[in-house]
Design a protein around this motif. Structure first.
Motif, PDB file in Angstrom:
ATOM      1  N   HIS A  43      13.443  -3.456  16.835  1.00  0.00           N
ATOM      2  CA  HIS A  43      12.267  -3.410  17.709  1.00  0.00           C
ATOM      3  C   HIS A  43      11.443  -4.682  17.531  1.00  0.00           C
ATOM      4  CE1 HIS A  43       8.067  -2.516  18.740  1.00  0.00           C
ATOM      5  NE2 HIS A  43       8.623  -1.879  19.762  1.00  0.00           N
ATOM      6  N   ASP A  44      11.197  -5.036  16.274  1.00  0.00           N
ATOM      7  CA  ASP A  44      10.430  -6.250  15.991  1.00  0.00           C
ATOM      8  C   ASP A  44      11.158  -7.497  16.483  1.00  0.00           C
ATOM      9  OD1 ASP A  44       8.500  -4.686  14.813  1.00  0.00           O
ATOM     10  OD2 ASP A  44       9.049  -5.218  12.742  1.00  0.00           O
ATOM     11  N   LEU A  45      12.456  -7.553  16.266  1.00  0.00           N
ATOM     12  CA  LEU A  45      13.241  -8.714  16.676  1.00  0.00           C
ATOM     13  C   LEU A  45      13.190  -8.906  18.187  1.00  0.00           C
ATOM     14  CD1 LEU A  45      15.219 -10.987  15.807  1.00  0.00           C
ATOM     15  CD2 LEU A  45      17.063  -9.341  16.182  1.00  0.00           C
ATOM     16  N   PHE A  46      13.390  -7.832  18.932  1.00  0.00           N
ATOM     17  CA  PHE A  46      13.411  -7.938  20.386  1.00  0.00           C
ATOM     18  C   PHE A  46      12.012  -7.910  21.013  1.00  0.00           C
ATOM     19  CE2 PHE A  46      17.797  -6.729  19.422  1.00  0.00           C
ATOM     20  CZ  PHE A  46      18.429  -7.796  20.025  1.00  0.00           C
ATOM     21  N   SER A  47      10.991  -7.867  20.160  1.00  0.00           N
ATOM     22  CA  SER A  47       9.614  -8.048  20.613  1.00  0.00           C
ATOM     23  C   SER A  47       9.122  -9.458  20.284  1.00  0.00           C
ATOM     24  CB  SER A  47       8.692  -7.033  19.931  1.00  0.00           C
ATOM     25  OG  SER A  47       9.080  -5.726  20.255  1.00  0.00           O
ATOM     26  N   ASN A  48       9.942 -10.201  19.566  1.00  0.00           N
ATOM     27  CA  ASN A  48       9.576 -11.550  19.112  1.00  0.00           C
ATOM     28  C   ASN A  48       9.788 -12.554  20.246  1.00  0.00           C
ATOM     29  OD1 ASN A  48       9.640 -14.159  17.971  1.00  0.00           O
ATOM     30  ND2 ASN A  48      10.221 -13.314  15.972  1.00  0.00           N
ATOM     31  N   THR A  49       8.709 -13.051  20.797  1.00  0.00           N
ATOM     32  CA  THR A  49       8.786 -13.960  21.942  1.00  0.00           C
ATOM     33  C   THR A  49       9.498 -15.258  21.596  1.00  0.00           C
ATOM     34  OG1 THR A  49       6.677 -13.036  22.669  1.00  0.00           O
ATOM     35  CG2 THR A  49       7.426 -14.993  23.798  1.00  0.00           C
ATOM     36  N   LEU A  50       9.336 -15.757  20.378  1.00  0.00           N
ATOM     37  CA  LEU A  50      10.020 -16.996  19.986  1.00  0.00           C
ATOM     38  C   LEU A  50      11.531 -16.785  19.984  1.00  0.00           C
ATOM     39  CD1 LEU A  50       7.065 -17.526  18.922  1.00  0.00           C
ATOM     40  CD2 LEU A  50       8.159 -19.010  17.244  1.00  0.00           C
ATOM     41  N   PHE A  51      11.953 -15.662  19.425  1.00  0.00           N
ATOM     42  CA  PHE A  51      13.378 -15.339  19.388  1.00  0.00           C
ATOM     43  C   PHE A  51      13.930 -15.160  20.801  1.00  0.00           C
ATOM     44  CE2 PHE A  51      16.783 -12.107  19.210  1.00  0.00           C
ATOM     45  CZ  PHE A  51      17.696 -12.782  18.414  1.00  0.00           C
ATOM     46  N   SER A  66       7.712 -22.119  22.839  1.00  0.00           N
ATOM     47  CA  SER A  66       7.229 -20.760  22.607  1.00  0.00           C
ATOM     48  C   SER A  66       6.274 -20.733  21.411  1.00  0.00           C
ATOM     49  CB  SER A  66       8.412 -19.823  22.377  1.00  0.00           C
ATOM     50  OG  SER A  66       7.997 -18.492  22.340  1.00  0.00           O
ATOM     51  N   ALA A  67       6.583 -21.495  20.378  1.00  0.00           N
ATOM     52  CA  ALA A  67       5.688 -21.581  19.214  1.00  0.00           C
ATOM     53  C   ALA A  67       4.358 -22.208  19.610  1.00  0.00           C
ATOM     54  CB  ALA A  67       6.346 -22.378  18.090  1.00  0.00           C
ATOM     55  N   ALA A  68       4.403 -23.244  20.433  1.00  0.00           N
ATOM     56  CA  ALA A  68       3.163 -23.886  20.895  1.00  0.00           C
ATOM     57  C   ALA A  68       2.331 -22.922  21.731  1.00  0.00           C
ATOM     58  CB  ALA A  68       3.491 -25.141  21.702  1.00  0.00           C
ATOM     59  N   LEU A  69       2.993 -22.180  22.613  1.00  0.00           N
ATOM     60  CA  LEU A  69       2.269 -21.234  23.459  1.00  0.00           C
ATOM     61  C   LEU A  69       1.719 -20.046  22.668  1.00  0.00           C
ATOM     62  CD1 LEU A  69       4.721 -21.299  26.498  1.00  0.00           C
ATOM     63  CD2 LEU A  69       2.361 -22.161  26.487  1.00  0.00           C
ATOM     64  N   SER A  70       2.442 -19.637  21.635  1.00  0.00           N
ATOM     65  CA  SER A  70       2.020 -18.477  20.838  1.00  0.00           C
ATOM     66  C   SER A  70       0.973 -18.824  19.781  1.00  0.00           C
ATOM     67  CB  SER A  70       3.224 -17.844  20.129  1.00  0.00           C
ATOM     68  OG  SER A  70       4.124 -17.307  21.057  1.00  0.00           O
ATOM     69  N   TYR A  71       1.150 -19.966  19.124  1.00  0.00           N
ATOM     70  CA  TYR A  71       0.315 -20.286  17.959  1.00  0.00           C
ATOM     71  C   TYR A  71      -0.545 -21.533  18.126  1.00  0.00           C
ATOM     72  CZ  TYR A  71       3.594 -16.971  15.948  1.00  0.00           C
ATOM     73  OH  TYR A  71       4.348 -15.857  15.708  1.00  0.00           O
ATOM     74  N   GLY A  72      -0.304 -22.297  19.192  1.00  0.00           N
ATOM     75  CA  GLY A  72      -1.069 -23.522  19.412  1.00  0.00           C
ATOM     76  C   GLY A  72      -0.345 -24.747  18.871  1.00  0.00           C
ATOM     77  N   ALA A  73      -0.685 -25.887  19.450  1.00  0.00           N
ATOM     78  CA  ALA A  73      -0.028 -27.142  19.070  1.00  0.00           C
ATOM     79  C   ALA A  73      -0.403 -27.611  17.669  1.00  0.00           C
ATOM     80  CB  ALA A  73      -0.363 -28.228  20.089  1.00  0.00           C
ATOM     81  N   SER A  74      -1.488 -27.092  17.111  1.00  0.00           N
ATOM     82  CA  SER A  74      -1.896 -27.517  15.762  1.00  0.00           C
ATOM     83  C   SER A  74      -1.326 -26.616  14.669  1.00  0.00           C
ATOM     84  CB  SER A  74      -3.424 -27.551  15.664  1.00  0.00           C
ATOM     85  OG  SER A  74      -3.948 -26.245  15.835  1.00  0.00           O
TER      86      SER A  74
END
Length: 149
Positions: free
Chosen positions: A5-13, A63-71
């Motif tokens: 469930h967690d894996l397939f909810s992970n937007t980066l993955f 996806s990491a930039a969109l989820s967590y920001g460029a910084s």
């Protein structure tokens, strides 16, 4: 069950997997348009247009930039990873493919001159990518990540 469930909810993955899948399907369709033959190996094989390696890692970084920001450290790690993968695809892996072409030609010449085969199998020639193939894969990966966010 929580793991899946967690894996397939992970937007980066999911972005990364989707980036790879879309690139492989496009690669197969583009190859079909040029050769007029369906080659199933293109669905999972390396090399060709667009680069699925680039699409995968750029989808991850975007996806990491969109989820967590460029910084964020997540973006920093994935962006450096993407740069290394794309540099390798254009450099070392592409040169490996060029060497395979030359070695295969040399084996054909040897076979013709001496009448005996060195090897039954040819070396794989589609290994790396041109800069255009890498750029197309990178843009595709960013687009896929953006679409999934």
């Amino acid at each position: 069950m929580i793991f899946f469930h967690d894996l397939f909810s992970n937007t980066l993955f999911l972005s990364s997997i989707a980036g790879w899948a879309v690139a492989q399907i496009l690669k197969t369709l583009i190859n079909f348009c040029f050769t007029k033959q369906f080659q199933a190996e293109r669905l999972v094989g390396s090399g060709g247009m667009p680069s699925s390696h680039s699409s995968t890692v750029c989808a991850l970084a975007a996806s990491a930039a969109l989820s967590y920001g460029a910084s964020s450290f997540e973006f920093a790690i994935t962006a450096i990873f993407a740069i290394v993968v794309m540099y390798d695809a254009i450099g070392v892996r592409r040169e490996t493919g060029e060497q395979a072409i030359l070695i295969n030609k040399m084996m054909d010449i040897y076979d013709n001159v001496h009448g005996m085969k060195i090897s039954e199998e040819k070396l794989k020639e589609l290994v790396g990518h041109t800069p255009l193939q890498v750029l197309a894969g990178a843009l595709l990966g960013v687009a896929v990540a953006y679409a999934l966010h």
